[in-house]
Design an enzyme around this catalytic site. Structure first.
Site, mmCIF file in Angstrom:
data_model
loop_
_atom_site.group_PDB
_atom_site.id
_atom_site.type_symbol
_atom_site.label_atom_id
_atom_site.label_comp_id
_atom_site.label_asym_id
_atom_site.label_seq_id
_atom_site.Cartn_x
_atom_site.Cartn_y
_atom_site.Cartn_z
ATOM 1 N N ARG A 3 0.783 -1.233 0.000
ATOM 2 C CA ARG A 3 0.000 0.000 0.000
ATOM 3 C C ARG A 3 0.812 1.280 0.000
ATOM 4 O O ARG A 3 0.291 2.340 -0.310
ATOM 5 C CB ARG A 3 -0.947 -0.001 1.203
ATOM 6 C CG ARG A 3 -2.176 -0.852 0.972
ATOM 7 C CD ARG A 3 -2.945 -1.028 2.239
ATOM 8 N NE ARG A 3 -2.049 -1.596 3.240
ATOM 9 C CZ ARG A 3 -2.450 -1.980 4.438
ATOM 10 N NH1 ARG A 3 -3.685 -1.822 4.813
ATOM 11 N NH2 ARG A 3 -1.590 -2.513 5.281
ATOM 12 N N ASP A 8 0.230 -14.266 -0.707
ATOM 13 C CA ASP A 8 0.136 -14.049 0.734
ATOM 14 C C ASP A 8 0.318 -15.369 1.455
ATOM 15 O O ASP A 8 -0.077 -16.421 0.929
ATOM 16 C CB ASP A 8 -1.208 -13.422 1.131
ATOM 17 C CG ASP A 8 -1.129 -12.836 2.530
ATOM 18 O OD1 ASP A 8 -0.707 -11.677 2.667
ATOM 19 O OD2 ASP A 8 -1.431 -13.565 3.500
ATOM 20 N N TYR A 58 -2.445 -17.759 13.030
ATOM 21 C CA TYR A 58 -3.600 -17.160 12.337
ATOM 22 C C TYR A 58 -4.782 -18.127 12.304
ATOM 23 O O TYR A 58 -5.935 -17.722 12.463
ATOM 24 C CB TYR A 58 -3.233 -16.759 10.906
ATOM 25 C CG TYR A 58 -2.457 -15.455 10.826
ATOM 26 C CD1 TYR A 58 -3.086 -14.237 11.052
ATOM 27 C CD2 TYR A 58 -1.108 -15.449 10.536
ATOM 28 C CE1 TYR A 58 -2.390 -13.041 10.984
ATOM 29 C CE2 TYR A 58 -0.391 -14.255 10.454
ATOM 30 C CZ TYR A 58 -1.044 -13.061 10.683
ATOM 31 O OH TYR A 58 -0.351 -11.880 10.623
HETATM 32 O O1 CP3 Z 1 5.973 -7.701 -2.339
HETATM 33 C C1 CP3 Z 1 5.858 -8.531 -1.419
HETATM 34 O O2 CP3 Z 1 6.486 -8.458 -0.365
HETATM 35 C C2 CP3 Z 1 4.999 -9.744 -1.678
HETATM 36 C C3 CP3 Z 1 3.711 -9.775 -1.126
HETATM 37 C C4 CP3 Z 1 3.407 -10.229 0.284
HETATM 38 C C5 CP3 Z 1 2.127 -10.019 0.827
HETATM 39 N N1 CP3 Z 1 2.047 -10.688 2.012
HETATM 40 C C6 CP3 Z 1 1.030 -9.263 0.182
HETATM 41 C C7 CP3 Z 1 0.116 -8.523 1.065
HETATM 42 C C8 CP3 Z 1 4.147 -10.974 1.210
HETATM 43 C C9 CP3 Z 1 5.583 -11.442 1.161
HETATM 44 C C10 CP3 Z 1 3.255 -11.264 2.299
HETATM 45 C C11 CP3 Z 1 3.617 -12.104 3.457
HETATM 46 C C12 CP3 Z 1 2.777 -12.060 4.653
HETATM 47 N N2 CP3 Z 1 1.413 -11.957 4.743
HETATM 48 C C13 CP3 Z 1 3.280 -12.223 5.965
HETATM 49 C C14 CP3 Z 1 4.726 -12.511 6.315
HETATM 50 C C15 CP3 Z 1 5.590 -11.312 6.230
HETATM 51 C C16 CP3 Z 1 5.343 -10.289 7.315
HETATM 52 O O3 CP3 Z 1 5.111 -9.144 6.962
HETATM 53 O O4 CP3 Z 1 5.396 -10.647 8.493
HETATM 54 C C17 CP3 Z 1 2.189 -12.153 6.857
HETATM 55 C C18 CP3 Z 1 2.236 -12.229 8.365
HETATM 56 C C19 CP3 Z 1 1.010 -11.988 6.069
HETATM 57 C C20 CP3 Z 1 -0.414 -11.928 6.537
HETATM 58 C C21 CP3 Z 1 -1.093 -10.678 6.136
HETATM 59 N N3 CP3 Z 1 -1.420 -10.345 4.840
HETATM 60 C C22 CP3 Z 1 -1.546 -9.638 6.978
HETATM 61 C C23 CP3 Z 1 -1.378 -9.616 8.479
HETATM 62 C C24 CP3 Z 1 -2.156 -8.675 6.151
HETATM 63 C C25 CP3 Z 1 -2.849 -7.413 6.573
HETATM 64 C C26 CP3 Z 1 -1.836 -6.413 6.948
HETATM 65 C C27 CP3 Z 1 -2.237 -5.021 6.674
HETATM 66 O O5 CP3 Z 1 -1.314 -4.203 6.759
HETATM 67 O O6 CP3 Z 1 -3.411 -4.760 6.345
HETATM 68 C C28 CP3 Z 1 -2.032 -9.113 4.815
HETATM 69 C C29 CP3 Z 1 -2.517 -8.405 3.620
HETATM 70 C C30 CP3 Z 1 -1.459 -8.105 2.602
HETATM 71 N N4 CP3 Z 1 -0.735 -9.085 1.994
HETATM 72 C C31 CP3 Z 1 -1.096 -6.847 2.047
HETATM 73 C C32 CP3 Z 1 -0.124 -7.101 1.071
HETATM 74 C C33 CP3 Z 1 0.542 -6.097 0.168
HETATM 75 C C34 CP3 Z 1 -1.650 -5.464 2.421
HETATM 76 C C35 CP3 Z 1 -3.070 -5.330 2.317
HETATM 77 C C36 CP3 Z 1 -3.790 -4.797 1.128
HETATM 78 O O7 CP3 Z 1 -3.358 -4.707 -0.032
HETATM 79 O O8 CP3 Z 1 -4.944 -4.439 1.410
#
Ligand code: CP3
Length: 317
Positions: free
Chosen positions: A6, A51, A128
């Site tokens: 984002r 994800d 989770y």
């Molecule tokens: O470019 C990259 O890094 C690849 C994409 C990526 C995403 N999730 C996309 C995403 C990667 C590597 C992840 C891994 C992920 N997802 C982790 C492990 C890494 C870390 O940060 O600890 C975890 C714990 C998740 C679970 C997850 N996914 C959560 C807790 C959330 C919500 C967080 C928030 O800030 O709202 C997501 C959603 C998510 N996955 C987003 C992205 C870019 C953001 C939300 C969106 O686009 O609305």
């Protein structure tokens, strides 16, 4: 990690029209998002847009991303019968869209930019699955771990097998390195990590290692049990900002290390941000086997120009 997201205007634009799950399910869109940070930031590697929670769909836990709240599960795991009836499924069939995105992204990326595949570690996925979403204290997770160790180990075994196969499939589709994300493992005591978690991370990493590409073992908050965390496996051990890079490196021995800028340093004045970057480079001392990275994901409030400035500073010296 989380280098697409984002904080990037191009990503936010796509998100106006598509949900996060839509982006993940569409190989064309996922590949396009994967390329955004490579083009905008000049980073050395790409990480496939996906994800860690996607396997919860074929596990039928009812995955949803709620706007502003993060992930939510309609059918979380709470007892032995929930674990016993988890369906086993064919990773290539049910998560094939991730492998398709990897094939497309690999073809679209410059040849000298490697593509990283990834999955969640058994503990972080279990947290989770049991909490049903994000948690601050991991109370339900730890309660199940203490009250029903047999159920706990069965769940983590199932997740370790799933994740190990998923990672190996991603490598076969063209991922040139694989990252296992144990984002919340730092909530555990060293003793609980060793007793309840380490063997399952090792199983996932051993299965993934069969694919023959480098493995990055990511964790945060691991300072109190870094040796045990590293012993579970990984060619590269990723650390967060809570320990100095050189001190951590001496604890993991002859292995590569990834880290470890505080993500909030990207919101600091340029002088303070650059000081922290240079301090990490000084501690790495030009030794081979350091992947410069943040200690955790880029925060949504981050200015893209600040990320670009860090990439340029690291490349320049
Ligand atoms: O470019 C990259 O890094 C690849 C994409 C990526 C995403 N999730 C996309 C995403 C990667 C590597 C992840 C891994 C992920 N997802 C982790 C492990 C890494 C870390 O940060 O600890 C975890 C714990 C998740 C679970 C997850 N996914 C959560 C807790 C959330 C919500 C967080 C928030 O800030 O709202 C997501 C959603 C998510 N996955 C987003 C992205 C870019 C953001 C939300 C969106 O686009 O609305």
């Amino acid at each position: 990690m989380r280098q697409a997201g984002r904080y990037m205007p191009q990503y936010r634009k796509l998100r106006q029209r598509h949900s996060i799950l839509d982006l993940c399910h569409s190989p064309e869109l996922a590949a396009a998002v994967t390329l955004q940070p490579v083009e905008r930031l000049g980073v050395d590697a790409a990480i496939i847009f996906a994800d860690i929670l996607l396997p919860f769909e074929p596990l039928r836990l009812g995955l949803e991303f709620k706007a502003g709240e993060g992930p939510y599960l309609h059918r979380p795991i709470r007892e032995a019968s929930d674990v016993e009836r988890l369906p086993s499924f064919n990773v290539e069939a049910e998560l094939g869209y991730v492998m398709d995105a990897i094939r497309l992204a690999r073809r679209a990326l410059p040849p000298d930019v490697p593509l990283i595949g990834f999955a969640g570690a058994p503990f972080t996925l279990a947290s989770y699955a049991i909490e049903g979403g994000a948690s601050r204290t991991f109370t339900k997770t730890k309660k199940l771990m203490y009250q029903a160790p047999d159920t706990w180990h069965l769940l983590l075994q199932k997740l370790a097998d799933l994740v190990g196969q998923f990672l190996a499939s991603q490598a076969r589709a063209g991922a040139q390195a694989l990252q296992l994300f144990d984002s919340w493992v730092g909530c555990l005591s060293p003793d609980d990590y060793r007793t309840h978690v380490q063997q399952h991370s090792k199983r996932a990493l051993d299965l993934a290692a069969k694919a023959g590409v480098p493995l990055i073992h990511f964790g945060t908050g691991t300072a109190t049990f870094l040796e045990d965390f590293a012993a579970a496996g990984g060619d590269v051990i990723s650390i967060d900002w809570r320990m100095p890079l050189d001190a951590a490196w001496s604890r993991i021995g002859a292995r590569a290390i990834q880290g470890n800028l505080e993500p909030v340093a990207l919101l600091a004045p340029a002088a303070e941000r650059d000081r922290q970057v240079k301090d990490i480079l000084k501690r790495a001392a030009g030794r081979a086997g350091h992947i410069f990275n943040l200690g955790h994901g880029v925060l949504p409030e981050t200015d893209v120009a600040a990320v670009r400035a860090v990439v340029d500073l690291v490349h320049g010296g």
